[in-house]
Design an enzyme around this catalytic site. Structure first.
Site, PDB file in Angstrom:
ATOM      1  N   GLN A  31       0.856  -1.177   0.000  1.00  0.00           N
ATOM      2  CA  GLN A  31       0.000   0.000   0.000  1.00  0.00           C
ATOM      3  C   GLN A  31       0.898   1.235   0.000  1.00  0.00           C
ATOM      4  O   GLN A  31       1.910   1.278   0.694  1.00  0.00           O
ATOM      5  CB  GLN A  31      -0.909   0.003   1.230  1.00  0.00           C
ATOM      6  CG  GLN A  31      -1.770  -1.244   1.366  1.00  0.00           C
ATOM      7  CD  GLN A  31      -2.813  -1.343   0.267  1.00  0.00           C
ATOM      8  OE1 GLN A  31      -3.119  -0.360  -0.385  1.00  0.00           O
ATOM      9  NE2 GLN A  31      -3.337  -2.529   0.049  1.00  0.00           N
ATOM     10  N   SER A  32       0.510   2.243  -0.772  1.00  0.00           N
ATOM     11  CA  SER A  32       1.375   3.405  -0.941  1.00  0.00           C
ATOM     12  C   SER A  32       1.304   4.385   0.223  1.00  0.00           C
ATOM     13  O   SER A  32       2.249   5.115   0.471  1.00  0.00           O
ATOM     14  CB  SER A  32       1.023   4.141  -2.241  1.00  0.00           C
ATOM     15  OG  SER A  32       1.233   3.293  -3.347  1.00  0.00           O
ATOM     16  N   SER A  33       0.185   4.425   0.909  1.00  0.00           N
ATOM     17  CA  SER A  33       0.027   5.416   1.976  1.00  0.00           C
ATOM     18  C   SER A  33      -0.959   4.908   3.010  1.00  0.00           C
ATOM     19  O   SER A  33      -1.724   3.964   2.760  1.00  0.00           O
ATOM     20  CB  SER A  33      -0.450   6.763   1.399  1.00  0.00           C
ATOM     21  OG  SER A  33      -1.734   6.616   0.834  1.00  0.00           O
ATOM     22  N   GLN A  36      -4.522   5.262   1.813  1.00  0.00           N
ATOM     23  CA  GLN A  36      -4.997   4.168   0.961  1.00  0.00           C
ATOM     24  C   GLN A  36      -5.438   2.974   1.797  1.00  0.00           C
ATOM     25  O   GLN A  36      -6.426   2.306   1.476  1.00  0.00           O
ATOM     26  CB  GLN A  36      -3.883   3.751  -0.008  1.00  0.00           C
ATOM     27  CG  GLN A  36      -4.320   2.715  -1.031  1.00  0.00           C
ATOM     28  CD  GLN A  36      -3.206   2.364  -1.985  1.00  0.00           C
ATOM     29  OE1 GLN A  36      -2.043   2.622  -1.690  1.00  0.00           O
ATOM     30  NE2 GLN A  36      -3.543   1.778  -3.111  1.00  0.00           N
TER      31      GLN A  36
END
Length: 619
Positions: A31-33, A36
């Protein structure tokens, strides 16, 4: 020739072979952040569902391993992404048969990471799989397709970022992009930036700027706030107390940010801090930011925000802080050393380089004596000796007398301005004390109501609320006593005796200048206000000279070079209302001074510093 591994055209290829099924299937989740993870839960569900695809391809459920890279960033390196580093290690040791990802861009977003993974999978015989199919990096067509997918993924990330930044910049150019607001501002739910509705918060911000305009240095403002127990109003930006006002101790960094921030002058500024890729730390997206000069800001729109100070005051504050820096190009902040002209004196022999002050203990001296030396070429090129060496006390006294004579006509006006400034300062501090008492009384009233609303039988809660109420009452009583003491010591309006004392000092500026309560820093501050720099040089080679005859008031005597007197120039002239005394040149003009052996009663001809023909002071 062996045909092993050779595939005929049109013949289907069996990519999943028994040697692959004997090893583990790894599902890589990233997951990028944090946003998210919290809001875009469908992406997480789809990535974890790849475990079912591995079972459909022939792997047992017990052979499927899920590697969840904890909030890895898209541009992070393998060293900073622990999950990716673990995946590379498993592939290298030959424990993996297939690596599954929701798409190839979730495995790696940089070309270096992607091609490194492809090379390791090719050497170890590991397959790659996504919802579209299964790929074998050992085959050219699959390797070509995987390379294209990685390149497109990297380009996609770049294009997405560029579109987002372009939209962000376009919004900032219209002044509509929400920027972080400093102390003294809040943002309404509609997005509008306004002054903090708390009157005490606004008053403290204005007090900081007025104190800096009066004191001139960050350290002086910090000491001023600490001595008067003034705290800074800070709005909490995150956590359970988000949006609430907290009072925190002042710090140098907080004051520096306030004085440099153009928002206080009504400017909408975007791009003050920009990212330099060379300074970024892998795995830390917030690093690499550097403060740019105002000419390099991306957006600067005046008059878009409510202001505490004017644009001219903001520019003056920036220039003042720049001049306070201890560099070769700036005079620096006033210090307590005995050298009054430190930072202001320039050499008239070698192109105006700044002269340095040197201190040395003299026999029987109450404080260390000082001198001014220009050793530019010796320090920077290692050649020659000192360009000039001038005794400090005579030169300081001569310049001080010139300054006092120049400002004497405006002494009454200055005294009146000083009285008004003192009254304004006391009024601001008195208002601040009243606001603090009002806030303390409000807190005490809230504590009282909470105690009264508590259930009487719940003594555990009631005792704590009662203690809070008593603490609020004690704090209120302490503030009221301190306010009473401050009011008695410094009333809001100057008394008749104080005004008389200020007016009497206007006619005797030398007494104020030489008073024990006047520090060297105060004297240096006055000199910096009136004079930008002083150029001094030893004129002529004669061991003595004859003093020029006094001329009529307001005229300059003829320049007479003297081997024992400096030529003095100031780059800032005094007010034109100043009238030169007989025999004394107007400040701003170059003139030779009389020798040091002037008579004590000759006040118009102060003794100047001495110097030998070689430029060094005589014993």
């Amino acid at each position: 020739m062996s045909l092993a591994g050779y595939r005929l055209r049109g013949q289907p290829q069996q990519k999943v072979r028994p040697e692959h099924l004997d090893r583990a299937a790894v599902v890589y989740v990233r997951q990028s952040s944090r946003q998210q993870v919290l809001e875009h839960t469908e992406s997480t569900r789809l990535q974890y569902a790849l475990a079912g695809r591995a079972v459909a391809l022939g792997w047992a459920r017990s052979q499927v391993t899920v590697i969840d890279d904890d909030l890895g960033v898209s541009a992070a390196t393998p060293d900073s992404r622990k999950g990716f580093a673990r995946l590379v290690a498993e592939v290298t040791m030959g424990r993996v048969g297939v690596v599954l990802g929701i798409e190839m861009s979730r495995l790696a977003r940089t070309g270096r990471d992607w091609h490194q993974l492809l090379e390791l999978c090719c050497l170890s015989g590991v397959l790659l799989a996504d919802p579209d199919g299964v790929y074998d990096p050992g085959y050219y067509n699959d390797r070509l397709l995987l390379g294209l997918k990685g390149t497109m993924s990297e380009a996609e990330l770049y294009l997405i970022r560029q579109r987002m930044l372009s939209g962000k910049l376009a919004k900032a150019e219209r002044g509509e992009l929400a920027i972080p607001l400093p102390i003294g501002y809040v943002r309404r739910p509609s997005g509008e930036a306004v002054l903090d509705p708390d009157e005490q918060a606004q008053h403290v911000v204005r007090l900081v700027f007025s104190a800096f305009a009066r004191l001139g240095t960050l350290n002086a403002v910090l000491r001023y706030l600490v001595e008067r127990e003034i705290q800074m109003p800070v709005r909490v930006h995150s956590g359970p107390s988000k949006g609430e006002l907290e009072w925190r101790r002042p710090t140098r960094e907080t004051l520096q940010n306030m004085l440099h921030n153009p928002v206080y002058a009504g400017y909408y500024a975007y791009g003050r801090r920009q990212v330099e890729p060379r300074r970024k730390v892998p795995g830390r997206p917030s690093t690499g930011r550097v403060v740019k000069s105002s000419g390099e800001w991306l957006v600067l729109l005046p008059g878009r925000l409510p202001a505490y100070i004017t644009a001219a005051e903001h520019e003056a504050n920036i220039a003042r802080m720049a001049a306070n820096r201890q560099t070769a190009a700036t005079p620096g902040a006033p210090r307590d050393g005995s050298a009054l002209l430190s930072g202001l004196l320039r050499c008239g022999r070698c192109g105006g380089h700044r002269m340095t002050a040197r201190y040395h203990d003299g026999p029987g001296a109450a404080r260390p004596a000082h001198s001014y030396t220009c050793a530019f070429y010796q320090s920077n090129y290692g050649t020659g000796g000192s360009c000039q060496h001038i005794a400090g006390p005579p030169l300081d006294g001569w310049v001080a007398r010139q300054v006092l004579d120049a400002v004497a006509p405006a002494a009454l006006e200055v005294s009146m301005a000083a009285a008004a400034q003192a009254e304004d300062e006391r009024a601001m501090l008195g208002k601040l004390w009243r606001q603090r008492i009002e806030r303390a009384r409000c807190a005490a009233g809230r504590a009282r109501r909470q105690y009264q609303l508590a259930e009487p039988e719940n003594r555990l809660v009631a005792r704590q609320l009662e203690a809070d109420w008593e603490a609020a009452l004690a704090e209120t009583a302490r503030l009221e006593a301190d306010c009473q003491r401050f009011t008695e010591q410094q009333p809001a309006v100057l008394t008749a005796a104080e005004r008389t004392a200020i007016e009497s000092l206007a006619g005797d500026l030398p007494r104020v200048w030489n008073a024990p309560s006047t520090t060297q820093a105060d004297r240096k501050e006055l000199l910096r206000i009136l004079i930008e720099d002083i150029t001094v040089s030893v004129a002529g080679t004669a061991s003595s000279s004859t003093s020029p005859s006094p001329g009529p008031a307001g005229t300059r005597p003829a320049d007479r070079p003297s081997g024992r007197s400096p030529a003095w120039t100031s780059s800032r002239t005094f007010p034109r209302s100043w009238t030169a005394s007989p025999g004394s040149p107007e400040p701003g003009a170059t003139a030779a001074r009389s020798p040091a052996s002037s008579t004590p009663g000759d006040t118009g001809r102060p003794s100047g510093p001495t110097g030998s023909p070689q430029g060094r002071s005589a014993p």
